[in-house]
Design an enzyme around this catalytic site. Sequence first.
Site, mmCIF file in Angstrom:
data_model
loop_
_atom_site.group_PDB
_atom_site.id
_atom_site.type_symbol
_atom_site.label_atom_id
_atom_site.label_comp_id
_atom_site.label_asym_id
_atom_site.label_seq_id
_atom_site.Cartn_x
_atom_site.Cartn_y
_atom_site.Cartn_z
ATOM 1 N N GLY A 1 -6.080 -5.258 -9.404
ATOM 2 C CA GLY A 1 -6.624 -4.554 -8.243
ATOM 3 C C GLY A 1 -7.988 -5.082 -7.844
ATOM 4 O O GLY A 1 -8.113 -5.886 -6.918
ATOM 5 N N THR A 2 -9.031 -4.700 -8.584
ATOM 6 C CA THR A 2 -10.404 -5.052 -8.195
ATOM 7 C C THR A 2 -10.618 -6.569 -8.108
ATOM 8 O O THR A 2 -11.255 -7.055 -7.167
ATOM 9 C CB THR A 2 -11.403 -4.409 -9.188
ATOM 10 O OG1 THR A 2 -11.290 -2.987 -9.071
ATOM 11 C CG2 THR A 2 -12.824 -4.830 -8.906
ATOM 12 N N GLY B 1 -8.274 7.016 0.971
ATOM 13 C CA GLY B 1 -7.594 8.189 1.537
ATOM 14 C C GLY B 1 -6.260 7.851 2.157
ATOM 15 O O GLY B 1 -5.878 8.406 3.201
ATOM 16 N N LEU B 2 -5.542 6.904 1.502
ATOM 17 C CA LEU B 2 -4.159 6.621 1.878
ATOM 18 C C LEU B 2 -3.993 6.129 3.310
ATOM 19 O O LEU B 2 -3.069 6.554 4.018
ATOM 20 C CB LEU B 2 -3.300 7.877 1.673
ATOM 21 C CG LEU B 2 -2.580 7.977 0.336
ATOM 22 C CD1 LEU B 2 -2.002 9.374 0.154
ATOM 23 C CD2 LEU B 2 -1.467 6.940 0.254
ATOM 24 N N GLY C 1 -11.907 -2.120 -12.080
ATOM 25 C CA GLY C 1 -12.621 -3.275 -12.593
ATOM 26 C C GLY C 1 -12.976 -3.140 -14.056
ATOM 27 O O GLY C 1 -12.349 -2.396 -14.813
ATOM 28 N N CYS D 1 -2.601 9.563 -6.701
ATOM 29 C CA CYS D 1 -3.697 9.225 -5.780
ATOM 30 C C CYS D 1 -4.866 10.170 -6.012
ATOM 31 O O CYS D 1 -4.718 11.381 -5.929
ATOM 32 C CB CYS D 1 -3.259 9.299 -4.323
ATOM 33 S SG CYS D 1 -4.689 8.998 -3.250
ATOM 34 N N ASN E 1 -7.615 10.544 -4.218
ATOM 35 C CA ASN E 1 -8.545 10.681 -3.089
ATOM 36 C C ASN E 1 -8.116 11.586 -1.944
ATOM 37 O O ASN E 1 -8.633 11.474 -0.844
ATOM 38 C CB ASN E 1 -8.835 9.285 -2.507
ATOM 39 C CG ASN E 1 -9.665 8.450 -3.463
ATOM 40 O OD1 ASN E 1 -10.452 9.001 -4.214
ATOM 41 N ND2 ASN E 1 -9.471 7.152 -3.442
ATOM 42 N N ASN F 1 -3.620 4.194 -12.552
ATOM 43 C CA ASN F 1 -4.315 4.305 -11.264
ATOM 44 C C ASN F 1 -5.816 4.478 -11.562
ATOM 45 O O ASN F 1 -6.207 4.601 -12.721
ATOM 46 C CB ASN F 1 -3.764 5.514 -10.496
ATOM 47 C CG ASN F 1 -3.916 5.358 -8.982
ATOM 48 O OD1 ASN F 1 -4.900 4.788 -8.506
ATOM 49 N ND2 ASN F 1 -2.960 5.856 -8.239
ATOM 50 N N SER F 2 -6.623 4.496 -10.517
ATOM 51 C CA SER F 2 -8.081 4.503 -10.694
ATOM 52 C C SER F 2 -8.583 5.806 -11.319
ATOM 53 O O SER F 2 -8.311 6.879 -10.782
ATOM 54 C CB SER F 2 -8.768 4.360 -9.340
ATOM 55 O OG SER F 2 -8.022 3.572 -8.458
ATOM 56 N N LYS G 1 0.856 -1.203 0.000
ATOM 57 C CA LYS G 1 0.000 0.000 0.000
ATOM 58 C C LYS G 1 0.887 1.246 0.000
ATOM 59 O O LYS G 1 1.931 1.276 0.641
ATOM 60 C CB LYS G 1 -0.900 -0.031 1.241
ATOM 61 C CG LYS G 1 -1.748 1.218 1.462
ATOM 62 C CD LYS G 1 -2.852 1.367 0.444
ATOM 63 C CE LYS G 1 -3.613 2.697 0.625
ATOM 64 N NZ LYS G 1 -4.517 2.975 -0.506
HETATM 65 O O1 RRO Z 1 -5.783 5.368 -0.769
HETATM 66 C C1 RRO Z 1 -6.499 5.692 -1.719
HETATM 67 O O2 RRO Z 1 -7.600 6.245 -1.584
HETATM 68 C C2 RRO Z 1 -6.083 5.416 -3.113
HETATM 69 C C3 RRO Z 1 -4.823 5.642 -3.602
HETATM 70 BR BR1 RRO Z 1 -3.410 6.170 -2.521
HETATM 71 C C4 RRO Z 1 -4.550 5.431 -4.970
HETATM 72 O O3 RRO Z 1 -3.432 5.624 -5.480
HETATM 73 N N1 RRO Z 1 -5.572 5.012 -5.758
HETATM 74 C C5 RRO Z 1 -6.803 4.794 -5.282
HETATM 75 O O4 RRO Z 1 -7.708 4.417 -6.041
HETATM 76 N N2 RRO Z 1 -7.060 4.987 -3.942
#
Ligand code: RRO
Length: 333
Positions: free
Chosen positions: A274-275, A77-78, A224, A134, A136, A197-198, A48
């Site tokens: 991921g998903t 949120g990390l 997904g 990120c 979020n 990334n998402s 993570k």
């Molecule tokens: O932790 C998150 O909310 C998060 C991160 Br750091 C990221 O890089 N990508 C994501 O979808 N969520």
Amino acid sequence: MNHSVSLSGQIGRLHLDPVLLNASGPWCTYDEELRPLAASRAGAVVLKSATLEPRHGNPEPRVSCDREAGTSINAVGLANLGYEGHAEQLARLKAEHPDKPFVASLAGLQPEHFAVMARRLGPVADALEINLSCPNIAGKPQLAFDPEASRRVLAEVRSVTTCDLWVKLPPFQDDRLVEQMAGILLETGVQAAVCINSPSGLDLDLETETTAIHPRGGMGGTGGRDVLRVALWNVRQFSLCLGEKVAVIGCGGIESGADVLKHVLCGASAVQVGTTYLMEGPAVFARLEAELAELLQKKGVAQLGVKRGALRVLEAAPEGAWTQNQIRWKDGR
Ligand code: RRO
């Protein structure tokens, strides 16, 4: 397992066998999550994303999965142990799994945090994934959308560690911006781009008329099935721009061995899941490995790597055969 097909590959100094990894995010924060992952058929373990200080992250519910739709949305949120916590964790886990590559992920809340964390984590990790994307963190724009800030961060990180560097990128939607970022990756001497990334998105429940998650007004990073084609566009664009100097690791929408092959045909040297890992847990890697090996065997291919970037563009129909907006129906009707 199908031993007649090789699913191994090389990213920088790392030999991956198979080239199937987890995506940073789901089930990769705590030792209890990482141990079964390290014992699985994943070719490496990605942690993570870490920040300077430990974080609890956003209020819950902050992750929602729709098995039927094959999708997820998150605004975690990390949440993480802090980089010192993850450095100690890496030492523990590497001692238990000396043959498994471990990749630490870094997400600085300030640009200068990246180098601080890289100095500590570089010597204990097999590669560092620099998360410039990120989606979020309230009030924090994604670094990857600021080319100059990205260049500075990557150059600074490169100067403090000799560890392999992977860069986690957001979905780009514009060729010129891809070229600009690819130029920065080539210039700063990183080993891989991780695409993607998402993408930001929103999911909701029609019956209750509420969002699927709570934080950030119900908006978050989506993953997904929905994301596959956006990921493939990014993998293809980046691999065409980066050539052989910087590898591309595909991430987005992988549910099957066939989806892995799609990423590879577009130019991916390895993939992250991921998903589908979130939904199935560590057993997903053995399933994908078996499906991919069977698919390649049917195609008469002994080594996944020969398919890397092998995608061919559909030829144009002869001009005389053009009709008005003729559509190809995939079901052939
Ligand atoms: O932790 C998150 O909310 C998060 C991160 Br750091 C990221 O890089 N990508 C994501 O979808 N969520």
